[in-house]
Design an enzyme around this catalytic site. Structure first.
Site, PDB file in Angstrom:
ATOM      1  N   CYS A   1       0.814  -1.235   0.000  1.00 37.62           N
ATOM      2  CA  CYS A   1       0.000   0.000   0.000  1.00 37.62           C
ATOM      3  C   CYS A   1       0.837   1.270   0.000  1.00 37.62           C
ATOM      4  CB  CYS A   1      -0.936   0.005   1.203  1.00 37.62           C
ATOM      5  SG  CYS A   1      -1.858  -1.505   1.378  1.00 37.62           S
TER       6      CYS A   1
ATOM      7  N   HIS B   1      -3.228   6.933   2.129  1.00 37.20           N
ATOM      8  CA  HIS B   1      -3.743   5.637   1.673  1.00 37.20           C
ATOM      9  C   HIS B   1      -5.085   5.398   2.359  1.00 37.20           C
ATOM     10  CE1 HIS B   1      -4.410   1.497   1.039  1.00 37.20           C
ATOM     11  NE2 HIS B   1      -3.972   1.100   2.213  1.00 37.20           N
TER      12      HIS B   1
ATOM     13  N   ASN C   1     -10.495  -0.369   0.695  1.00 43.48           N
ATOM     14  CA  ASN C   1      -9.036  -0.283   0.609  1.00 43.48           C
ATOM     15  C   ASN C   1      -8.578  -0.951  -0.692  1.00 43.48           C
ATOM     16  OD1 ASN C   1      -6.297  -0.824   0.812  1.00 43.48           O
ATOM     17  ND2 ASN C   1      -6.354  -1.361   2.981  1.00 43.48           N
TER      18      ASN C   1
HETATM   19  O1  UT7 Z   1      -3.751  -1.520   3.679  1.00 44.01           O
HETATM   20  C1  UT7 Z   1      -3.635  -2.446   4.742  1.00 44.01           C
HETATM   21  C2  UT7 Z   1      -3.691  -1.718   5.968  1.00 44.01           C
HETATM   22  N1  UT7 Z   1      -4.697  -2.252   6.844  1.00 44.01           N
HETATM   23  C3  UT7 Z   1      -5.246  -1.462   7.757  1.00 44.01           C
HETATM   24  O2  UT7 Z   1      -4.991  -0.294   7.782  1.00 44.01           O
HETATM   25  C4  UT7 Z   1      -6.186  -2.055   8.776  1.00 44.01           C
HETATM   26  C5  UT7 Z   1      -6.082  -1.292  10.075  1.00 44.01           C
HETATM   27  N2  UT7 Z   1      -6.972  -1.824  11.050  1.00 44.01           N
HETATM   28  C6  UT7 Z   1      -8.311  -1.594  11.025  1.00 44.01           C
HETATM   29  O3  UT7 Z   1      -8.802  -0.908  10.128  1.00 44.01           O
HETATM   30  C7  UT7 Z   1      -9.157  -2.143  12.134  1.00 44.01           C
HETATM   31  O4  UT7 Z   1      -8.320  -2.739  13.102  1.00 44.01           O
HETATM   32  C8  UT7 Z   1     -10.213  -3.199  11.643  1.00 44.01           C
HETATM   33  C9  UT7 Z   1     -11.294  -2.501  10.835  1.00 44.01           C
HETATM   34  C10 UT7 Z   1      -9.548  -4.265  10.797  1.00 44.01           C
HETATM   35  C11 UT7 Z   1     -10.874  -3.844  12.841  1.00 44.01           C
HETATM   36  O5  UT7 Z   1     -11.473  -2.852  13.649  1.00 44.01           O
HETATM   37  P1  UT7 Z   1     -11.209  -2.840  15.217  1.00 44.01           P
HETATM   38  O6  UT7 Z   1     -11.935  -1.677  15.753  1.00 44.01           O
HETATM   39  O7  UT7 Z   1      -9.711  -2.874  15.433  1.00 44.01           O
HETATM   40  O8  UT7 Z   1     -11.913  -4.164  15.694  1.00 44.01           O
HETATM   41  P2  UT7 Z   1     -11.299  -5.421  16.464  1.00 44.01           P
HETATM   42  O9  UT7 Z   1     -10.428  -6.220  15.584  1.00 44.01           O
HETATM   43  O10 UT7 Z   1     -10.757  -4.950  17.779  1.00 44.01           O
HETATM   44  O11 UT7 Z   1     -12.617  -6.244  16.769  1.00 44.01           O
HETATM   45  C12 UT7 Z   1     -13.627  -5.764  17.665  1.00 44.01           C
HETATM   46  C13 UT7 Z   1     -14.772  -6.760  17.690  1.00 44.01           C
HETATM   47  C14 UT7 Z   1     -14.304  -8.211  17.899  1.00 44.01           C
HETATM   48  O12 UT7 Z   1     -15.293  -8.870  18.657  1.00 44.01           O
HETATM   49  P3  UT7 Z   1     -15.089  -9.076  20.260  1.00 44.01           P
HETATM   50  O13 UT7 Z   1     -13.829  -9.857  20.372  1.00 44.01           O
HETATM   51  O14 UT7 Z   1     -14.973  -7.685  20.817  1.00 44.01           O
HETATM   52  O15 UT7 Z   1     -16.324  -9.794  20.646  1.00 44.01           O
HETATM   53  C15 UT7 Z   1     -14.310  -8.778  16.501  1.00 44.01           C
HETATM   54  O16 UT7 Z   1     -14.498 -10.177  16.502  1.00 44.01           O
HETATM   55  O17 UT7 Z   1     -15.437  -6.752  16.441  1.00 44.01           O
HETATM   56  C16 UT7 Z   1     -15.498  -8.083  15.892  1.00 44.01           C
HETATM   57  N3  UT7 Z   1     -15.465  -8.007  14.474  1.00 44.01           N
HETATM   58  C17 UT7 Z   1     -16.559  -7.797  13.716  1.00 44.01           C
HETATM   59  N4  UT7 Z   1     -17.861  -7.664  14.047  1.00 44.01           N
HETATM   60  C18 UT7 Z   1     -18.732  -7.445  13.051  1.00 44.01           C
HETATM   61  C19 UT7 Z   1     -14.376  -8.062  13.640  1.00 44.01           C
HETATM   62  N5  UT7 Z   1     -14.759  -7.916  12.373  1.00 44.01           N
HETATM   63  C20 UT7 Z   1     -16.115  -7.740  12.392  1.00 44.01           C
HETATM   64  C21 UT7 Z   1     -17.062  -7.525  11.394  1.00 44.01           C
HETATM   65  N6  UT7 Z   1     -18.368  -7.390  11.755  1.00 44.01           N
HETATM   66  N7  UT7 Z   1     -16.745  -7.447  10.080  1.00 44.01           N
END
Ligand code: UT7
Length: 310
Positions: free
Chosen positions: A113, A238, A267
């Site tokens: 990226c 990005h 993305n």
């Molecule tokens: O170009 C590549 C670069 N990549 C990035 O920049 C990604 C950077 N990271 C992010 O954008 C975020 O970390 C994500 C969008 C990937 C995830 O968001 P988050 O706020 O960090 O969520 P999390 O991973 O801490 O998950 C929170 C909760 C979890 O459930 P519990 O454990 O709290 O019960 C996940 O299992 O949200 C759950 N979860 C979802 N729920 C509904 C994870 N994905 C989903 C989903 N729908 N799609």
């Protein structure tokens, strides 16, 4: 100073649109979660199109905007980690499809990226002292090929698309900043010998990395150029997560300068910055002589930014 004129730009998104609603039929997720955590509403996916088709359409759009003699294009750089072949490079095939001269220097680069800054820096170096030639830089990604549509934590993020910029040497400001942490585990994808071809990511770690490296790179670029945010027309980060962009924009109290189109495209990795530049030009929101900053970050963990007077 050896700078670069942004002569023209183009972009292309495949026809098929995948909405949050459609994703919620595929994995345990919903529109509210995706919108709130990422800002993404829709993304485009290839169905009957290849990555080369995306790159070709974006490049043709850029060339049609410029109306130049194609034989003057000396350099074609495609940025991608989702090329149609391991080899040949996409740029080699694309040069023929665009009917460019045989002596063109055409190659691909992959800094995930972050690639756009590296490609533009290469174009700047390769065109130095050459006032006749053009360089074509195309970011083109078919991320749907490497997205695990059973993994809700990643499949909601990615989309396919391509953006192209046509560049020419000019006297003007041009500064760049790049770096790498040599970290594989936080974010990687496939490779020879890997059975799993999908993007693997520790989302929160990437998020933390992004909100620290983006302002660091922007600050370094401004310091090098001896400018402040007041001098900058647009900051194009990005497009990985709207919350990342808003977090960085808040630091500069300059929300309106931070371009966002992630709601429509998700993305698209190395394509996201050139798509954004093309959209800004189309909307006549970017003008000759504007100073812009673009910064990418991602697998590597790498980053790359440029501050230039377009
Ligand atoms: O170009 C590549 C670069 N990549 C990035 O920049 C990604 C950077 N990271 C992010 O954008 C975020 O970390 C994500 C969008 C990937 C995830 O968001 P988050 O706020 O960090 O969520 P999390 O991973 O801490 O998950 C929170 C909760 C979890 O459930 P519990 O454990 O709290 O019960 C996940 O299992 O949200 C759950 N979860 C979802 N729920 C509904 C994870 N994905 C989903 C989903 N729908 N799609």
């Amino acid at each position: 100073m050896n700078g670069l004129e942004l002569v023209a730009a183009g972009h292309y998104l495949p026809q098929k649109i995948l909405t949050n609603e459609m994703l919620s039929q595929m994995v345990e997720t919903n529109d509210e979660w995706i919108s709130k955590r990422t800002g993404i509403k829709t993304r485009h996916l290839c169905e009957n199109e290849s990555n080369l088709d995306l790159a070709y359409q974006a490049a043709e759009m850029a060339l049609s905007q410029a109306n130049i003699d194609r034989q003057k294009i000396a350099v074609v750089i495609v940025t991608t980690f989702t090329g149609d072949y391991y080899t040949p490079a996409m740029a080699n095939i694309l040069a023929g499809k665009l009917k460019l001269r045989e002596s063109v220097m055409a190659f691909d680069i992959n800094v995930a990226c972050s690639s756009f800054a590296y490609a533009v820096k290469l174009a700047q170096s390769l065109l130095a002292e050459d006032n006749e030639s053009y360089a074509l830089v195309i970011g083109s990604e078919e991320l749907s090929k490497v997205t695990d549509f059973t993994d809700r934590s990643s499949c909601i993020l990615f989309g396919d698309g391509a953006g192209a910029v046509l560049l020419k040497r000019k006297n003007g400001l041009f500064y760049s900043q790049m770096g790498t942490k040599s970290d594989v585990e936080t974010l990687y994808c496939g490779g020879a010998g890997h059975e799993n071809r999908y993007i693997q990511m520790q989302g929160q770690e990437v998020f933390k990395f992004a909100i620290s490296v983006l302002p660091k790179t922007i600050d370094e670029l401004l310091a090098q150029a001896n400018l402040t945010m007041d001098d900058i027309a647009w900051v194009i980060c990005h497009q990985a997560n709207q919350r990342i962009i808003e977090n960085v924009a808040r630091k500069y109290k300059a929300n309106e300068k931070f371009f966002v189109n992630i709601d429509r495209y998700g993305n698209t990795s190395s394509a996201s910055i050139p798509i954004a530049i093309s959209e800004l030009l189309q909307a006549e929101k970017l003008h000759k002589g504007d100073k812009i900053i673009s910064v990418g970050f991602g697998a590597g963990l790498a980053w790359g930014g440029v501050l230039w007077e377009v």
